[in-house]
Design an enzyme around this catalytic site. Structure first.
Site, mmCIF file in Angstrom:
data_model
loop_
_atom_site.group_PDB
_atom_site.id
_atom_site.type_symbol
_atom_site.label_atom_id
_atom_site.label_comp_id
_atom_site.label_asym_id
_atom_site.label_seq_id
_atom_site.Cartn_x
_atom_site.Cartn_y
_atom_site.Cartn_z
ATOM 1 N N LYS A 174 0.830 -1.213 0.000
ATOM 2 C CA LYS A 174 0.000 0.000 0.000
ATOM 3 C C LYS A 174 0.863 1.260 0.000
ATOM 4 O O LYS A 174 0.542 2.249 -0.662
ATOM 5 C CB LYS A 174 -0.933 -0.034 1.223
ATOM 6 N N LYS A 242 0.116 11.498 5.645
ATOM 7 C CA LYS A 242 0.462 10.448 6.629
ATOM 8 C C LYS A 242 1.118 9.254 5.932
ATOM 9 O O LYS A 242 2.143 8.738 6.375
ATOM 10 C CB LYS A 242 -0.819 9.998 7.341
HETATM 11 P P1 NAP Z 1 -12.102 9.006 7.561
HETATM 12 O O1 NAP Z 1 -13.292 9.287 6.738
HETATM 13 O O2 NAP Z 1 -11.294 10.141 8.119
HETATM 14 O O3 NAP Z 1 -12.564 8.035 8.776
HETATM 15 C C1 NAP Z 1 -11.653 7.705 9.787
HETATM 16 C C2 NAP Z 1 -12.304 6.699 10.724
HETATM 17 O O4 NAP Z 1 -11.347 6.360 11.734
HETATM 18 C C3 NAP Z 1 -13.543 7.227 11.449
HETATM 19 O O5 NAP Z 1 -14.440 6.170 11.642
HETATM 20 C C4 NAP Z 1 -12.932 7.677 12.784
HETATM 21 O O6 NAP Z 1 -13.868 7.728 13.841
HETATM 22 C C5 NAP Z 1 -11.946 6.570 13.017
HETATM 23 N N1 NAP Z 1 -10.916 6.945 13.983
HETATM 24 C C6 NAP Z 1 -9.951 7.883 13.853
HETATM 25 N N2 NAP Z 1 -9.194 7.933 14.957
HETATM 26 C C7 NAP Z 1 -9.700 7.007 15.809
HETATM 27 C C8 NAP Z 1 -9.331 6.568 17.103
HETATM 28 N N3 NAP Z 1 -8.292 7.123 17.770
HETATM 29 N N4 NAP Z 1 -10.046 5.584 17.668
HETATM 30 C C9 NAP Z 1 -11.097 5.020 17.024
HETATM 31 N N5 NAP Z 1 -11.493 5.389 15.785
HETATM 32 C C10 NAP Z 1 -10.794 6.368 15.186
HETATM 33 O O7 NAP Z 1 -11.032 8.102 6.786
HETATM 34 P P2 NAP Z 1 -11.269 7.190 5.486
HETATM 35 O O8 NAP Z 1 -11.116 8.051 4.280
HETATM 36 O O9 NAP Z 1 -12.458 6.345 5.678
HETATM 37 O O10 NAP Z 1 -9.943 6.294 5.567
HETATM 38 C C11 NAP Z 1 -9.825 5.171 6.446
HETATM 39 C C12 NAP Z 1 -8.503 4.466 6.133
HETATM 40 O O11 NAP Z 1 -8.515 4.043 4.769
HETATM 41 C C13 NAP Z 1 -7.256 5.362 6.297
HETATM 42 O O12 NAP Z 1 -6.198 4.588 6.809
HETATM 43 C C14 NAP Z 1 -6.968 5.806 4.869
HETATM 44 O O13 NAP Z 1 -5.598 6.138 4.704
HETATM 45 C C15 NAP Z 1 -7.399 4.580 4.078
HETATM 46 N N6 NAP Z 1 -7.813 4.825 2.678
HETATM 47 C C16 NAP Z 1 -8.661 5.857 2.376
HETATM 48 C C17 NAP Z 1 -9.044 6.037 1.048
HETATM 49 C C18 NAP Z 1 -9.960 7.168 0.638
HETATM 50 O O14 NAP Z 1 -10.071 7.427 -0.578
HETATM 51 N N7 NAP Z 1 -10.646 7.833 1.546
HETATM 52 C C19 NAP Z 1 -8.596 5.164 0.053
HETATM 53 C C20 NAP Z 1 -7.788 4.098 0.410
HETATM 54 C C21 NAP Z 1 -7.400 3.933 1.735
HETATM 55 P P3 NAP Z 1 -14.715 9.090 14.110
HETATM 56 O O15 NAP Z 1 -15.884 9.033 13.173
HETATM 57 O O16 NAP Z 1 -15.096 8.986 15.528
HETATM 58 O O17 NAP Z 1 -13.803 10.245 13.832
#
Ligand code: NAP
Length: 285
Positions: A174, A242
């Site tokens: 990744k 990150k």
């Molecule tokens: P996001 O929308 O920012 O959601 C983050 C999630 O993590 C939320 O459910 C948040 O909870 C939770 N979280 C953060 N800190 C936490 C903690 N200390 N304890 C418990 N829960 C916590 O992120 P996302 O875009 O879905 O991405 C999620 C992962 O997938 C990341 O690692 C990202 O790099 C990866 N990713 C993202 C994409 C994309 O296009 N978005 C593509 C590929 C991979 P709350 O709701 O309470 O804040």
């Protein structure tokens, strides 16, 4: 008839929500948890059971997915007061689809083994649209047996699930992919800015790119975002910043990687909550 495998979903952000929805739509039982409870409540209406703690998710489900921001979130979900390790369950499958460091996967795999669970790192390539349509590419590290158990579940989420090695191999794959994503985002932004500087219409440049060998799903999506001035995060810039830090910590030290790492770190303060393609705004400032 054999009853379907019970699943758990922890982390209902931009990616986790549509992915958990795919499991529900496939008729699988889903027990969901999110740190901010409102996001889990939204899924209850669609058939999910909402659990009050991560440990309760592991109690309820045979296979538990994690889709959260970063290493810190994963550590808290495992080792927190009501974390996964507090569950007395054993023999479960924990599938961490978050983009995290190889090191944190090694640690969590070890802790999982200590409790009799299997751990897979299974980060994804693709964004919200691919999550909604089950077209993600999933790169998996872990034992073959655990991978085989997870494969029918991955089939609901992705067009490809490839086991690339043992624990943390998925995380390294990744980081390689997202290093390339950083090059592409910054490259597209720089091409657009160069064209604008010379009086060309952005719409014309993007039409040319879309009709050329340079066209890609990524460039088409982000080109449209630039044209519509839509910088709302599908993949937040701070998340890519990150990932580039994680890659650097793993020894990424080549010419383009160094430049892209630096540009995204500099852009993060002002544009971290916007989409990765807001790198264009940063470069324009
Ligand atoms: P996001 O929308 O920012 O959601 C983050 C999630 O993590 C939320 O459910 C948040 O909870 C939770 N979280 C953060 N800190 C936490 C903690 N200390 N304890 C418990 N829960 C916590 O992120 P996302 O875009 O879905 O991405 C999620 C992962 O997938 C990341 O690692 C990202 O790099 C990866 N990713 C993202 C994409 C994309 O296009 N978005 C593509 C590929 C991979 P709350 O709701 O309470 O804040």
């Amino acid at each position: 008839m054999k009853s379907p495998i019970t699943t758990g979903w922890i982390g209902l952000g931009n990616m986790g929500t549509p992915m958990a929805r795919r499991l529900l739509a496939a008729g699988l039982p889903v027990t969901a948890y999110n740190r901010s409870p409102a996001k889990a409540e939204a899924l209850r209406a669609e058939g999910a059971t909402v659990a009050p703690t991560p440990a309760a998710v592991l109690d309820a489900a045979q296979a538990v997915f994690l889709m959260v921001s970063d290493d810190q979130a994963i550590r808290e979900l495992f080792t927190g007061e009501q974390g996964l390790l507090q569950s007395s369950a054993t023999g479960k499958l924990i599938i961490n689809m978050s983009t995290v460091s190889p090191g944190v996967s090694q640690e969590m795999a070890e802790l999982s083994r200590g409790k009799g669970h299997a751990y897979l790192d299974a980060p994804v390539s693709g964004s919200v649209k691919q999550a909604e349509s089950g077209q993600l590419a999933i790169m998996v590290g872990g034992e073959e047996g655990a991978f085989q158990q997870a494969e029918p579940l991955f089939a609901h989420l992705g067009k490809l699930a490839l086991r690339v090695g043992t624990t943390s191999a998925g995380n390294n794959a990744k980081l390689a992919m997202n290093t390339l994503l950083g090059f592409q985002a910054q490259g597209l932004a720089e091409a657009v800015l160069f064209a604008q500087k010379h009086g060309l219409q952005t719409v014309d440049l993007l039409e040319l790119i879309k009709s050329s060998a340079l066209a890609s799903v990524f460039i088409n999506l982000k080109g449209d975002a630039i044209l519509n001035e839509n910088y709302q995060a599908a993949f937040a810039l701070k998340l890519l910043a990150k990932d580039l830090r994680l890659a650097k910590a793993e020894g990424s030290n080549t010419p383009l990687a160094n430049v892209v790492h630096q540009t995204f770190q500099e852009a993060e303060a002002a544009h971290g909550d916007e989409d990765v393609i807001a790198i264009l705004k940063h470069l324009n400032e």
